[in-house]
Design a protein around this motif. Structure first.
Motif, PDB file in Angstrom:
ATOM      1  N   ARG A   1       2.408   1.752  -3.378  1.00  0.00           N
ATOM      2  CA  ARG A   1       1.436   2.268  -4.356  1.00  0.00           C
ATOM      3  C   ARG A   1       1.285   3.790  -4.196  1.00  0.00           C
ATOM      4  O   ARG A   1       1.368   4.556  -5.160  1.00  0.00           O
ATOM      5  CB  ARG A   1       0.072   1.568  -4.166  1.00  0.00           C
ATOM      6  CG  ARG A   1      -0.920   1.827  -5.290  1.00  0.00           C
ATOM      7  CD  ARG A   1      -2.284   1.240  -4.980  1.00  0.00           C
ATOM      8  NE  ARG A   1      -2.878   1.802  -3.760  1.00  0.00           N
ATOM      9  CZ  ARG A   1      -3.377   3.012  -3.659  1.00  0.00           C
ATOM     10  NH1 ARG A   1      -3.400   3.818  -4.706  1.00  0.00           N
ATOM     11  NH2 ARG A   1      -3.859   3.447  -2.509  1.00  0.00           N
ATOM     12  N   LYS A   2       1.120   4.216  -2.934  1.00  0.00           N
ATOM     13  CA  LYS A   2       0.960   5.669  -2.665  1.00  0.00           C
ATOM     14  C   LYS A   2       2.208   6.433  -3.100  1.00  0.00           C
ATOM     15  O   LYS A   2       2.133   7.481  -3.737  1.00  0.00           O
ATOM     16  CB  LYS A   2       0.759   5.903  -1.159  1.00  0.00           C
ATOM     17  CG  LYS A   2      -0.636   5.625  -0.684  1.00  0.00           C
ATOM     18  CD  LYS A   2      -0.786   6.192   0.729  1.00  0.00           C
ATOM     19  CE  LYS A   2      -1.970   5.552   1.417  1.00  0.00           C
ATOM     20  NZ  LYS A   2      -1.785   5.364   2.847  1.00  0.00           N
ATOM     21  N   GLU A   3       3.361   5.888  -2.709  1.00  0.00           N
ATOM     22  CA  GLU A   3       4.635   6.577  -2.964  1.00  0.00           C
ATOM     23  C   GLU A   3       4.891   6.698  -4.466  1.00  0.00           C
ATOM     24  O   GLU A   3       5.273   7.763  -4.958  1.00  0.00           O
ATOM     25  CB  GLU A   3       5.741   5.766  -2.275  1.00  0.00           C
ATOM     26  CG  GLU A   3       7.060   6.437  -2.127  1.00  0.00           C
ATOM     27  CD  GLU A   3       7.080   7.533  -1.067  1.00  0.00           C
ATOM     28  OE1 GLU A   3       8.040   8.290  -1.094  1.00  0.00           O
ATOM     29  OE2 GLU A   3       6.139   7.638  -0.264  1.00  0.00           O
TER      30      GLU A   3
ATOM     31  N   GLU B   1       0.833  -1.199   0.000  1.00  0.00           N
ATOM     32  CA  GLU B   1       0.000   0.000   0.000  1.00  0.00           C
ATOM     33  C   GLU B   1       0.881   1.268   0.000  1.00  0.00           C
ATOM     34  O   GLU B   1       0.634   2.210  -0.759  1.00  0.00           O
ATOM     35  CB  GLU B   1      -0.924  -0.041   1.235  1.00  0.00           C
ATOM     36  CG  GLU B   1      -1.855   1.139   1.406  1.00  0.00           C
ATOM     37  CD  GLU B   1      -2.753   1.405   0.198  1.00  0.00           C
ATOM     38  OE1 GLU B   1      -2.914   0.513  -0.653  1.00  0.00           O
ATOM     39  OE2 GLU B   1      -3.262   2.549   0.092  1.00  0.00           O
ATOM     40  N   ASN B   2       1.924   1.262   0.833  1.00  0.00           N
ATOM     41  CA  ASN B   2       2.832   2.428   0.876  1.00  0.00           C
ATOM     42  C   ASN B   2       3.541   2.621  -0.459  1.00  0.00           C
ATOM     43  O   ASN B   2       3.717   3.747  -0.919  1.00  0.00           O
ATOM     44  CB  ASN B   2       3.889   2.254   1.976  1.00  0.00           C
ATOM     45  CG  ASN B   2       3.287   2.453   3.352  1.00  0.00           C
ATOM     46  OD1 ASN B   2       2.236   3.063   3.488  1.00  0.00           O
ATOM     47  ND2 ASN B   2       3.934   1.916   4.369  1.00  0.00           N
TER      48      ASN B   2
ATOM     49  N   THR C   1       2.721   6.617  -6.915  1.00  0.00           N
ATOM     50  CA  THR C   1       1.757   7.537  -7.531  1.00  0.00           C
ATOM     51  C   THR C   1       2.216   8.975  -7.302  1.00  0.00           C
ATOM     52  O   THR C   1       2.244   9.789  -8.226  1.00  0.00           O
ATOM     53  CB  THR C   1       0.348   7.318  -6.906  1.00  0.00           C
ATOM     54  OG1 THR C   1       0.073   5.929  -6.942  1.00  0.00           O
ATOM     55  CG2 THR C   1      -0.729   8.077  -7.635  1.00  0.00           C
TER      56      THR C   1
END
Ligand SMILES: NC(=O)c1ccc[n+]([C@@H]2O[C@H](COP(=O)([O-])OP(=O)(O)OC[C@H]3O[C@@H](n4cnc5c(N)ncnc54)[C@H](O)[C@@H]3O)[C@@H](O)[C@H]2O)c1
Length: 297
Positions: free
Chosen positions: A28-30, A25-26, A32
């Motif tokens: 994916r956020k990072e 999840e981290n 993006t």
């Protein structure tokens, strides 16, 4: 993230499902965020890079068909030795087995492994996405091809590998870092400079140059070449070096003084520390951009 940026498939293995879920999840956020801010590494877009990364809880599945294994379990010799013994049973003769350890020596980590020729330490620097150095440290029995392959792989993913030719406590980066910390501590302890001014000497002084050239090139440029520098300044340097004190204790009144000064700047609660780390990472990200625009040759 770095291996995926080089177009490699990556499997994250952990014993805790939650760690894998949070990491994915981290990432994916990072990724993006990095793509939006124009700082994503590599030639693939964030979505393509994300599709290369998956998680798993089975070590056999994690290493199947792997070219390179990057071990990142906590800094505990017995735990790391246990994992390497486990991997030694299941890996083939091709894969490189690399440890992220900051302090443990290859001769301790890889002693007795059948695949010792394929083992080395590849020590990254935090945060590795913005600070590209990787120290490669072989075991005495590590094959030179293992070091060469890892060097090439690190270059391919945009990192900056260096070869530590023989193992040594602290490798190179931490030996330099501890030399600086140790003199910084003594200067504060002896009342020569305040803790906040000490940090300024590095961030607004030495550190400005060191982001681009090392201490040896600094000597070379600060006179008419290295020979002239040693000729002019060696006696002065030796005179100052003789006044250096013993290893500090890092305790007592000095630790209270330094802690007070640091907490005044950044209170030591999780929110303030996290905010300051985000600021630090943004500075490093911009510095990394500047370094890309300023080729070293
Ligand atoms: N964090 C840094 O700044 C940094 C920088 C350079 C090198 N390193 C090195 O990287 C290594 C990891 O450090 P970290 O700060 O990421 O640690 P960490 O404690 O944050 O993460 C370790 C991970 O290993 C997992 N783990 C624990 N036991 C395991 C097992 N038996 N099998 C598989 N996974 C297991 C944990 O669940 C956790 O997710 C250390 O050797 C450290 O010295 C860290």
């Amino acid at each position: 993230m770095l291996f995926a940026s080089g177009g490699f498939r990556v499997k994250l293995y952990d014993i805790e499902q939650q760690q894998v879920t949070n990491a994915l999840e981290n990432i994916r956020k990072e990724m993006t965020f990095l793509e939006q801010s124009g700082s994503l590494k590599g030639s693939l877009g964030a979505q393509d890079q994300l599709s290369l990364i998956s998680g798993c809880l089975n070590i056999q599945e994690a290493v199947e068909g792997a070219l390179h294994i990057q071990e990142c379990v906590p800094e505990n010799l017995e735990l790391k030795k246990k994992i390497f013994a486990q991997l030694d049973q299941i890996i083939d003769d091709q894969v490189v087995l690399s440890s992220s350890t900051s302090c443990l020596l290859p001769s301790q980590l890889f002693a007795g492994l059948a695949h010792v020729q394929q083992c080395l330490v590849a020590h990254p620097v935090n945060p590795p996405y913005y600070v590209p150095l990787v120290e490669l440290v072989p075991h005495p029995e590590t094959a030179s091809a293992t070091v060469d392959r890892t060097h090439a792989l690190m270059r391919k993913i945009g990192q900056s590998p260096v070869r530590v030719l023989k193992e040594m406590d602290g490798f190179v980066l931490n030996r330099l870092q501890y030399a600086v910390i140790s003199e910084a501590w003594r200067l504060v302890e002896e009342g020569i400079v305040s803790p906040s001014d000490l940090d300024l000497v590095m961030s607004d002084g030495l550190g400005m140059r060191y982001a681009f050239i090392g201490p040896l090139e600094t000597m070379h440029l600060n006179a008419e070449g290295m020979l002239s520098y040693c000729d002019r300044y060696s006696e002065g340097m030796k005179h100052v070096l003789k006044t250096f004190g013993p290893i500090p204790e890092f305790s007592g009144a000095t630790v209270e003084k330094v802690n007070q000064a640091m907490c005044l700047k950044v209170p030591a609660d999780p929110e303030h520390l996290a905010a300051r780390r985000r600021w630090r990472d943004e500075c490093l990200q911009r510095l990394a951009q500047l370094k890309r625009q300023m080729p070293s040759q």
